[in-house]
Scaffold this motif. Structure first.
Motif, PDB file in Angstrom:
ATOM      1  N   PRO A  50      20.179  66.964  52.622  1.00  0.00           N
ATOM      2  CA  PRO A  50      20.936  66.338  51.528  1.00  0.00           C
ATOM      3  C   PRO A  50      22.386  66.814  51.517  1.00  0.00           C
ATOM      4  O   PRO A  50      22.679  67.996  51.706  1.00  0.00           O
ATOM      5  N   TYR A  51      23.284  65.877  51.293  1.00  0.00           N
ATOM      6  CA  TYR A  51      24.715  66.179  51.313  1.00  0.00           C
ATOM      7  C   TYR A  51      25.192  66.550  49.918  1.00  0.00           C
ATOM      8  O   TYR A  51      24.879  65.867  48.940  1.00  0.00           O
ATOM      9  N   ASP A  52      25.945  67.656  49.813  1.00  0.00           N
ATOM     10  CA  ASP A  52      26.474  68.068  48.513  1.00  0.00           C
ATOM     11  C   ASP A  52      27.977  68.368  48.587  1.00  0.00           C
ATOM     12  O   ASP A  52      28.504  69.146  47.794  1.00  0.00           O
ATOM     13  N   GLY A  53      28.662  67.727  49.530  1.00  0.00           N
ATOM     14  CA  GLY A  53      30.089  67.952  49.701  1.00  0.00           C
ATOM     15  C   GLY A  53      30.933  66.971  48.903  1.00  0.00           C
ATOM     16  O   GLY A  53      30.434  66.264  48.017  1.00  0.00           O
ATOM     17  N   PRO A  54      32.231  66.913  49.203  1.00  0.00           N
ATOM     18  CA  PRO A  54      33.157  66.023  48.485  1.00  0.00           C
ATOM     19  C   PRO A  54      32.755  64.560  48.625  1.00  0.00           C
ATOM     20  O   PRO A  54      32.148  64.149  49.618  1.00  0.00           O
ATOM     21  N   SER A  55      33.113  63.764  47.647  1.00  0.00           N
ATOM     22  CA  SER A  55      32.791  62.341  47.656  1.00  0.00           C
ATOM     23  C   SER A  55      33.676  61.607  48.655  1.00  0.00           C
ATOM     24  O   SER A  55      34.717  62.108  49.097  1.00  0.00           O
ATOM     25  N   ALA A  56      33.278  60.378  48.972  1.00  0.00           N
ATOM     26  CA  ALA A  56      34.064  59.541  49.877  1.00  0.00           C
ATOM     27  C   ALA A  56      35.455  59.290  49.297  1.00  0.00           C
ATOM     28  O   ALA A  56      36.456  59.297  50.027  1.00  0.00           O
ATOM     29  N   PRO A  78      35.419  52.254  53.899  1.00  0.00           N
ATOM     30  CA  PRO A  78      35.103  53.144  55.023  1.00  0.00           C
ATOM     31  C   PRO A  78      33.737  53.810  54.886  1.00  0.00           C
ATOM     32  O   PRO A  78      33.293  54.140  53.779  1.00  0.00           O
ATOM     33  N   LEU A  79      33.083  54.005  56.007  1.00  0.00           N
ATOM     34  CA  LEU A  79      31.818  54.734  56.031  1.00  0.00           C
ATOM     35  C   LEU A  79      32.079  56.224  55.877  1.00  0.00           C
ATOM     36  O   LEU A  79      33.019  56.769  56.475  1.00  0.00           O
ATOM     37  N   HIS A  80      31.253  56.879  55.098  1.00  0.00           N
ATOM     38  CA  HIS A  80      31.324  58.328  54.943  1.00  0.00           C
ATOM     39  C   HIS A  80      30.093  58.910  55.639  1.00  0.00           C
ATOM     40  O   HIS A  80      29.014  58.993  55.059  1.00  0.00           O
ATOM     41  N   LEU A  81      30.250  59.286  56.903  1.00  0.00           N
ATOM     42  CA  LEU A  81      29.133  59.761  57.709  1.00  0.00           C
ATOM     43  C   LEU A  81      29.072  61.284  57.695  1.00  0.00           C
ATOM     44  O   LEU A  81      30.089  61.963  57.893  1.00  0.00           O
ATOM     45  N   VAL A  82      27.882  61.804  57.470  1.00  0.00           N
ATOM     46  CA  VAL A  82      27.730  63.254  57.332  1.00  0.00           C
ATOM     47  C   VAL A  82      26.667  63.850  58.240  1.00  0.00           C
ATOM     48  O   VAL A  82      26.556  65.065  58.348  1.00  0.00           O
ATOM     49  N   ASP A  83      25.867  63.001  58.904  1.00  0.00           N
ATOM     50  CA  ASP A  83      24.770  63.502  59.724  1.00  0.00           C
ATOM     51  C   ASP A  83      24.505  62.518  60.852  1.00  0.00           C
ATOM     52  O   ASP A  83      24.805  61.322  60.741  1.00  0.00           O
ATOM     53  N   GLY A  84      23.948  63.028  61.946  1.00  0.00           N
ATOM     54  CA  GLY A  84      23.597  62.166  63.058  1.00  0.00           C
ATOM     55  C   GLY A  84      22.455  62.746  63.865  1.00  0.00           C
ATOM     56  O   GLY A  84      22.335  63.973  64.004  1.00  0.00           O
ATOM     57  N   LYS A  85      21.600  61.880  64.361  1.00  0.00           N
ATOM     58  CA  LYS A  85      20.486  62.307  65.201  1.00  0.00           C
ATOM     59  C   LYS A  85      20.191  61.215  66.220  1.00  0.00           C
ATOM     60  O   LYS A  85      19.841  60.089  65.848  1.00  0.00           O
ATOM     61  N   MET A  86      20.381  61.542  67.494  1.00  0.00           N
ATOM     62  CA  MET A  86      20.157  60.617  68.599  1.00  0.00           C
ATOM     63  C   MET A  86      20.953  59.321  68.411  1.00  0.00           C
ATOM     64  O   MET A  86      22.152  59.381  68.318  1.00  0.00           O
ATOM     65  N   GLN A  87      20.293  58.158  68.283  1.00  0.00           N
ATOM     66  CA  GLN A  87      21.048  56.907  68.182  1.00  0.00           C
ATOM     67  C   GLN A  87      21.336  56.501  66.736  1.00  0.00           C
ATOM     68  O   GLN A  87      21.761  55.374  66.485  1.00  0.00           O
ATOM     69  N   TYR A  88      21.148  57.420  65.789  1.00  0.00           N
ATOM     70  CA  TYR A  88      21.316  57.083  64.376  1.00  0.00           C
ATOM     71  C   TYR A  88      22.347  57.972  63.687  1.00  0.00           C
ATOM     72  O   TYR A  88      22.532  59.144  64.044  1.00  0.00           O
ATOM     73  N   LEU A  89      22.986  57.396  62.671  1.00  0.00           N
ATOM     74  CA  LEU A  89      23.928  58.099  61.822  1.00  0.00           C
ATOM     75  C   LEU A  89      23.467  57.993  60.369  1.00  0.00           C
ATOM     76  O   LEU A  89      22.746  57.056  60.012  1.00  0.00           O
ATOM     77  N   PHE A  90      23.909  58.929  59.531  1.00  0.00           N
ATOM     78  CA  PHE A  90      23.512  58.950  58.125  1.00  0.00           C
ATOM     79  C   PHE A  90      24.746  59.157  57.259  1.00  0.00           C
ATOM     80  O   PHE A  90      25.615  59.979  57.572  1.00  0.00           O
ATOM     81  N   ASP A  91      24.822  58.392  56.160  1.00  0.00           N
ATOM     82  CA  ASP A  91      25.961  58.559  55.269  1.00  0.00           C
ATOM     83  C   ASP A  91      25.653  59.592  54.196  1.00  0.00           C
ATOM     84  O   ASP A  91      24.590  60.234  54.202  1.00  0.00           O
ATOM     85  N   ASP A  92      26.589  59.771  53.259  1.00  0.00           N
ATOM     86  CA  ASP A  92      26.455  60.811  52.240  1.00  0.00           C
ATOM     87  C   ASP A  92      25.306  60.555  51.280  1.00  0.00           C
ATOM     88  O   ASP A  92      24.849  61.477  50.599  1.00  0.00           O
ATOM     89  N   LYS A  93      24.813  59.315  51.238  1.00  0.00           N
ATOM     90  CA  LYS A  93      23.680  58.994  50.365  1.00  0.00           C
ATOM     91  C   LYS A  93      22.343  59.088  51.119  1.00  0.00           C
ATOM     92  O   LYS A  93      21.295  58.810  50.544  1.00  0.00           O
ATOM     93  N   GLY A  94      22.402  59.431  52.397  1.00  0.00           N
ATOM     94  CA  GLY A  94      21.183  59.538  53.190  1.00  0.00           C
ATOM     95  C   GLY A  94      20.770  58.245  53.853  1.00  0.00           C
ATOM     96  O   GLY A  94      19.709  58.181  54.487  1.00  0.00           O
ATOM     97  N   ARG A  95      21.590  57.205  53.729  1.00  0.00           N
ATOM     98  CA  ARG A  95      21.249  55.927  54.358  1.00  0.00           C
ATOM     99  C   ARG A  95      21.430  56.020  55.873  1.00  0.00           C
ATOM    100  O   ARG A  95      22.401  56.578  56.365  1.00  0.00           O
TER     101      ARG A  95
END
Length: 476
Positions: A50-56, A78-95
Motif C-alpha cells: 500500500p502506498y502512503d506517500g505524497p498525492s499525485a 498523468p499516471l501516478h505509478l508507484v509499483d511494478g512487477k514483471m509486465q504490470y504497473l500499479f498506481d497509488d491506488k493499487g490499480r
C-alpha cells in the motif's frame, strides 16, 4: 443499420453517422452487430505494498515548480505509478496496468525481475561505486558476456550512462578513425538530443536551433510512406547521391536504427542496409548500428536488430534494455577502431559502474535462461496477427508494422492519403489507459502507437491489449 445503432450507442449523432461510418472498414460494416465487451485483464498473483506517500496533485505541483518546464506527460491526467512487477504497473491506488510500453522499450526482463534486483542489491551492499582506475570483476565479466553476443570482430566494449552518450561516443570514434567529419543518417531517425547526436537525429520536433554540421540526412526507406515502397535498393541510391554530391567522396560514418523507434516503429525496406553499407565502406566510412531500442532480443528473430538485415556493422551502440531500467549504455567495436581513443585520454566516471554492470550481466542471464528472445518472437508474432485483424476492422488503422515485441500501429483519417489521425490517437491512448493498458505514442506526427512491452509478455496479455484497443475504437 446495425452499425449506425452502434455509432449512436457510442455517442454519435444521426447527422454525423455517415462520417463516423468511415471509421470502420467495409468488411466490418457488414459483420459488426454489437460493440465488443469491456475486456478483462488477465489474472496476476501479486499485491503491491500500500502506498502512503505524497498525492499525485502534490507531486505534479512540485514537478511544475522544481523540474524542467520541457517535461511532458502522455495523458490528460498523468499516471501516478508507484509499483511494478514483471509486465504490470500499479498506481497509488493499487490499480493494475498492463505495461505495453516498457518504459520506452527499456524494461526487457520485466519490472523488478527478482534476479536483476538480487544482482543490484548484492553488488550495492558490497561496493556501490569505484572507478575503472581500479580493478573490479563486475565490469570485466559483463564486458566479456556482451562481447560474446556480438558477431565478427566486435569485441571491445566502452560503457556509458545512456544511449545518447553511446551514440555521441560512436560518432566521435568514427570521425577520428576515418579522418572524415561527414556523417550520413536517415530522415525520421532519433539518435539522441545532445549536441552531436542532435545533428544525426532527423526529426524537427527533437532539434533545437543550434549549430549542427557535417550530417547529411538520407531518404527514409519507409515501406509505408516512402515513395519506393519496399524497394530498399532504390532508397539506397540516395545515399550514393549524398556521397557523390554532398561530400568530398569520403565519409566518416553512416548511422541507423534497424527499426526506427521514436520515429514510429518504422522498419527499413528489405535490401536497404546491405546496399548502403557497401556504398559507405567504399567511401571509407564506418557503419554504426543503433541498437538502443531494437537490441537485446526485442525483435525476436535475432538478438540484435541489424542481424535480420544480414549486415555486420563496425560499431554497435546500445542502452535501454541493456540494464532493464538501470542507467547504462555501451559502445562495442573492433580492437582496431577502439585504438583511436588512446590518442588522448578518454574517461567516463560512471560508465562501467559496478552496480550497473552487475545488473547488465543479470539481464543477459535472464534473457538466456527464460528464453525471452523466443517468447518475443512467438508472442510478438501472435500479437501482430491480432493487430492486423483489427486493421481489417477499422479504417482508422493505416498500418501495422514491426517485429517481435517492437510493434507500431499507425492511425490515419484517410487510408488513401495516409492523413495522420492525431486527435484519434490521443483519444484512444487515453481510453486505453482508462481500461488499464499503457502504450507509447510516437512518429513525427504523433499518430503511431508504440508497443514495446517487457519480453515476458504473454499471449493473454496480447489478447487483452488488442481487445482493449478494439473496445476503445468501437467507442470512437
Amino acid at each position: 443499420m446495425m452499425l449506425q445503432r452502434l455509432v449512436s450507442k457510442a455517442g454519435g449523432h444521426t447527422k454525423n453517422s455517415s462520417s463516423r461510418l468511415r471509421f470502420f472498414s467495409r468488411q466490418a460494416q457488414s459483420i459488426i452487430e454489437e460493440p465488443p465487451a469491456v475486456p478483462k485483464m488477465p489474472p496476476f498473483d501479486y499485491s503491491p505494498t500500500p502506498y502512503d506517500g505524497p498525492s499525485a496533485d502534490e507531486i505534479l505541483r512540485k514537478r511544475k515548480e522544481y523540474l524542467s518546464p520541457s517535461m511532458f506527460h502522455l495523458y490528460d491526467k498523468p499516471l501516478h505509478l508507484v509499483d511494478g512487477k514483471m509486465q504490470y504497473l500499479f498506481d497509488d491506488k493499487g490499480r493494475r496496468y498492463l505495461d505495453a510500453f516498457g518504459g520506452i522499450a527499456t524494461v526487457c526482463c520485466g519490472h523488478c525481475h527478482p534476479h536483476v534486483v538480487e544482482a543490484i542489491v548484492n553488488q550495492t551492499r558490497r561496493l556501490q561505486h569505484s572507478t575503472i582506475l581500479y580493478l573490479n570483476n563486475a565490469i570485466a565479466d559483463f564486458a566479456e558476456a556482451l562481447a560474446n553476443k556480438m558477431p565478427g570482430d566486435l569485441k571491445v566494449v566502452f560503457f556509458t550512462n545512456s544511449g545518447t552518450e553511446a551514440n555521441e561516443l560512436a560518432l566521435m570514434m568514427a570521425r577520428l578513425y576515418t579522418g572524415c567529419h561527414d556523417v550520413i543518417s536517415i530522415r525520421n531517425a532519433y539518435h539522441g538530443n545532445a549536441s552531436g547526436t542532435m545533428g544525426s537525429t532527423a526529426q524537427r520536433i527533437w532539434k533545437f536551433n543550434l549549430v549542427q554540421t557535417g550530417v547529411h540526412h538520407a531518404m527514409n526507406p519507409d515501406p509505408y510512406r516512402g515513395i519506393f515502397g519496399s524497394d530498399g535498393e532504390k532508397y539506397a541510391r540516395d545515399v550514393e547521391d549524398l556521397i557523390e554530391y554532398g561530400t568530398s567522396g569520403c565519409v566518416g560514418a553512416f548511422i541507423s536504427e534497424a527499426i526506427q523507434g521514436v520515429g514510429g516503429i518504422v522498419e527499413l525496406a528489405p535490401g536497404y542496409l546491405p546496399a548502403v553499407y557497401k556504398s559507405v565502406k567504399k567511401a571509407g566510412g564506418l557503419c554504426i548500428a543503433d541498437e538502443v531500442q531494437a537490441g537485446f532480443a526485442r525483435t525476436g528473430s535475432h538478438f540484435w536488430g541489424f542481424e535480420s538485415h544480414g549486415v555486420v556493422p563496425d560499431i554497435v551502440t546500445m542502452a535501454k534494455g541493456i540494464g532493464n531500467g538501470i542507467p547504462l549504455g555501451a559502445v562495442v567495436t573492433t580492437p582496431e577502431i577502439a585504438q583511436v581513443l588512446t590518442r588522448r585520454c578518454y574517461f567516463n566516471t560512471f560508465g562501467g559502474n559496478p552496480v550497473c554492470t552487475a545488473a547488465g550481466l543479470a539481464v543477459l542471464n535472464v534473457i538466456e535462461k527464460e528464453k525471452l528472445q523466443e517468447n518475443a518472437f512467438v508472442v510478438g508474432s501472435y500479437l501482430k496477427d491480432r493487430l492486423c485483424s483489427l486493421k481489417d476492422k477499422y479504417e482508422v488503422i493505416g498500418d501495422v508494422r514491426g517485429k517481435g515485441l517492437m510493434l507500431g500501429v499507425e492511425l490515419v483519417s484517410d487510408r488513401e492519403l495516409k492523413t495522420p489521425a492525431k486527435d484519434e490517437t490521443l483519444h484512444v491512448l487515453n481510453q486505453l489507459k482508462d481500461l488499464g493498458v499503457v502504450v507509447g505514442k510516437g512518429g513525427i506526427h504523433g499518430n503511431v502507437f508504440r508497443i514495446t512491452p517487457p519480453l515476458c509478455f504473454t499471449k493473454d496479455d496480447a489478447d487483452f491489449l488488442v481487445d482493449a484497443m478494439d473496445y476503445a475504437m468501437s467507442k470512437m
